[in-house]
Design an enzyme around this catalytic site. Structure first.
Site, PDB file in Angstrom:
ATOM      1  N   TYR A  69      -8.384  -4.313   2.686  1.00 17.43           N
ATOM      2  CA  TYR A  69      -7.350  -3.871   3.622  1.00 17.43           C
ATOM      3  C   TYR A  69      -6.159  -3.228   2.931  1.00 17.43           C
ATOM      4  O   TYR A  69      -6.033  -3.260   1.715  1.00 17.43           O
ATOM      5  CB  TYR A  69      -6.941  -4.965   4.592  1.00 17.43           C
ATOM      6  CG  TYR A  69      -6.379  -6.271   4.102  1.00 17.43           C
ATOM      7  CD1 TYR A  69      -5.960  -6.492   2.807  1.00 17.43           C
ATOM      8  CD2 TYR A  69      -6.264  -7.334   5.004  1.00 17.43           C
ATOM      9  CE1 TYR A  69      -5.448  -7.700   2.413  1.00 17.43           C
ATOM     10  CE2 TYR A  69      -5.748  -8.563   4.612  1.00 17.43           C
ATOM     11  CZ  TYR A  69      -5.347  -8.733   3.312  1.00 17.43           C
ATOM     12  OH  TYR A  69      -4.826  -9.937   2.937  1.00 17.43           O
ATOM     13  N   GLU A  70      -5.313  -2.602   3.748  1.00 22.55           N
ATOM     14  CA  GLU A  70      -4.188  -1.770   3.282  1.00 22.55           C
ATOM     15  C   GLU A  70      -4.660  -0.618   2.405  1.00 22.55           C
ATOM     16  O   GLU A  70      -3.997  -0.212   1.463  1.00 22.55           O
ATOM     17  CB  GLU A  70      -3.149  -2.616   2.544  1.00 22.55           C
ATOM     18  CG  GLU A  70      -2.610  -3.783   3.328  1.00 22.55           C
ATOM     19  CD  GLU A  70      -2.182  -3.421   4.733  1.00 22.55           C
ATOM     20  OE1 GLU A  70      -1.791  -2.260   4.960  1.00 22.55           O
ATOM     21  OE2 GLU A  70      -2.231  -4.280   5.626  1.00 22.55           O
ATOM     22  N   GLY A  71      -5.807  -0.065   2.755  1.00 23.58           N
ATOM     23  CA  GLY A  71      -6.424   1.003   1.975  1.00 23.58           C
ATOM     24  C   GLY A  71      -7.357   0.395   0.955  1.00 23.58           C
ATOM     25  O   GLY A  71      -6.926  -0.320   0.048  1.00 23.58           O
TER      26      GLY A  71
END
Length: 596
Positions: free
Chosen positions: A442-444
């Site tokens: 997550y978050e890229g």
């Protein structure tokens, strides 16, 4: 059951001996009165909260998870979470580094980051609730109107309210240009948002009286793609002009995900059914505004990886010292017992030292990076501000990806130390592995971070940002170049610095003709750069340990041993990575997709 001891001695080493934090901060007007005693006292109290309040809830929260009442759309967090959050708020912890204008304590971000590491070691799932709140605070502080700041920030800073980032939709994850949530303008200047979001961490819970969602959506006349995205603040409960709570807004949790790990955090599906929202910043400029939150979150996710690495290491070391199994290959080390503790075995030590080196190297990198943020925000010198901003931009994807990749390696190694007992729930080792896996996604994803580093941060400016970090390396190498005791650290550091420069140029030239070359090399490239950064900090830490080993403090002896292990056993990984990066795109792209 895992136990956690805050690594305050190593934090003090990084802050005061490696970074000389008080001198650095005193040069900034906002922190001119800071002193080491204040920093240490805050961290000591923060460590008590992490170890005494949060850590005991980690295993039970994982086992219980969150529960959704489908009729009311309300989520109940695990037993003890709500009480822990109330203690957190009562202690003033949400306000630690927030602006005093909105009720914050105004302490340096680097102090807050040390606290965050301890929270993540103790209980990552719980820590995500205040962690995302801080991201919402940062986003509104940077892009909200004065009215929005006055209305929402005091509630977020005090902990009365929490916050979220609402980006992802079922059909689009990283490619936010595909999002479909609509925002219809109203005559009074507000907007009604309709659509759905998924994977919204802390999207609904019972910890606070309100949740301030920051939501990406499209206006009716918005251009296609990422240039047509706007940002809106959408409170769960509408906030009146005087700051009191009004009517329930039409944003509801319709489901929670059943996940591999972080069970104590509610990962929600949210439905917006004409929810009232208020635009943040300019129309169609929402993605740029959201990046303030996303970059803060990326560093925060790196801290999650660091926290789990430290916690898993502590847990495995304690077990390795107690668990007896076979004899040392060089003869019994504990002849009074039927077998020796497994810490005598070379490969067990390799696994433990890998986790330790990644934890201590990650701590140095994370705190140095956050210090650059403090300097960027607090300096009056434009040149210093620009240099700090460039270094933070360069290092952020490394903090996110390298620290979380390392956490996956370290937590897996630490589970292996437990053998079969690590694979069962009772010992707690397997939870660290499960929790660590999401941090690479997550978050890229870490591939996205790698593309960001190589494409946007290195190739896009012809290596300008990379050269700024390279100057730090070169200056240290020159300073220690004639120090015989430092050659085992300085020589490989200098060698890798040269190789990164050459590799960057080579990939850039190949990518100019074929962009897939950058995509093929990016993940290997980030890991090489991660090791360059770690090697720089480990060399600096080794220098301090060498200078102070005569003091007789075993801390410095251990630091020096760990530095030598890092350079001998972990840094050589870069040779294979560089070779892999140079093979180019052909081995990946040559095969026709029909053959897969």
């Amino acid at each position: 059951m895992a136990h956690y001891t805050p690594p305050l001695r190593d934090m003090h080493f990084v802050l005061h001996e490696l970074l000389d934090i008080t001198a650095e901060l005193k040069a900034l007007p906002a922190h001119a009165d800071i002193d080491a005693d204040t920093i240490n006292a805050v961290l000591e109290e923060g460590g008590k909260f992490a170890s005494e309040v949060l850590a005991p809830l980690n295993a039970s929260g994982d086992a219980e998870g969150c529960r959704l009442d489908a009729a009311t759309h309300e989520v109940r967090t695990p037993k003890g979470y709500k009480e822990a959050f109330a203690t957190f708020v009562e202690g003033g912890w949400p306000a630690l580094s927030a602006d005093a204008k909105f009720g914050g304590q105004g302490l340096p971000h680097v102090v807050n980051q040390c606290f965050n590491e301890m929270l993540n070691s103790a209980n990552q799932a719980w820590t995500m609730y205040p962690g995302l709140t801080h991201g919402a605070y940062e986003g509104l502080l940077a892009h909200g109107s004065d009215e929005q700041k006055a209305l929402y920030l005091p509630g977020l800073v005090s902990g009365r309210w929490t916050g979220t980032m609402c980006l992802t939709e079922a059909h689009c994850g990283t490619d936010l240009g595909l999002l479909r949530t609509r925002a219809e303008p109203q005559a009074d200047g507000d907007y009604l948002l309709t659509g759905s979001k998924i994977f919204i961490s802390a999207g609904e819970h019972d910890l606070a009286e309100n949740i301030i969602h920051l939501v990406l959506a499209r206006l009716p006349d918005a251009p296609a793609g990422s240039k047509g995205i706007s940002l809106f603040v959408v409170p769960k409960v509408l906030v009146n002009a005087d700051g009191t709570l009004g009517a329930r807004n039409a944003i509801f949790c319709t489901g929670i995900e059943h996940k591999m790990g972080i069970h104590g955090n509610a990962t929600c599906q949210l439905s917006l059914e004409g929810a009232r929202g208020f635009m943040v910043g300019a129309p169609n400029k929402g993605l740029a505004a959201m990046f303030v939150m996303m970059n803060a979150a990326r560093i925060g996710v790196g801290m999650q990886g660091l926290g789990l690495t430290e916690a898993a290491y502590q847990h495995a070391v304690a077990y390795a010292k107690e668990r007896i199994q076979m004899r040392s290959l060089t003869g019994p080390k504990n002849p009074d017992q039927p077998a020796d503790p497994i810490i005598v075995h070379p490969d067990v030590r390799k696994m433990l030292l890998t986790a330790r080196a990644y934890a201590e190297g990650g701590r140095a990198l994370a705190m140095w990076t956050t210090l650059q943020i403090d300097k960027e925000l607090g300096t009056d010198d434009d040149a210093v501000r620009a240099d700090c901003a460039d270094l933070v931009a360069l290092i952020t994807p490394i903090v996110k990806a390298f620290l979380t990749d390392n956490a996956w390696i370290a937590t897996s190694h630490c589970l292996q130390v437990f053998g079969g007992h690590g694979y069962i729930r009772e010992t707690g080792a397997e939870q660290f592995v499960r929790d660590a896996r999401i941090n690479m996604i997550y978050e890229g994803t870490n591939t996205i971070q790698s593309l960001d580093l190589l494409g946007r941060k290195v190739l896009a400016d012809n290596g300008k940002k990379l050269k700024k970090f390279g100057r730090l390396v070169a200056d240290f190498v020159e300073q220690e170049g004639t120090n015989e005791a430092m050659q085992e650290f300085v020589n490989p550091l200098a060698d890798l610095g040269d190789k990164v420069t050459k590799l960057s140029t080579e990939i850039g030239m190949k990518a100019f003709a074929n962009a897939d070359e950058a995509g093929a090399a990016a993940v290997d490239y980030l890991r090489v750069c991660g090791h360059l950064v770690f090697a720089y900090f480990w060399a600096r830490m080794a220098k301090i340990a060498l200078d102070k080993q005569a003091s007789g403090d075993p801390f410095y002896t251990a630091k020096l041993h760990t530095a030598r292990f890092y350079f001998a056993k972990l840094l050589p990984e870069t040779a294979g990575l560089i070779r892999s990066a140079r093979t180019g795109a052909a081995p990946l792209m040559a095969m026709d997709e029909a053959l897969f």
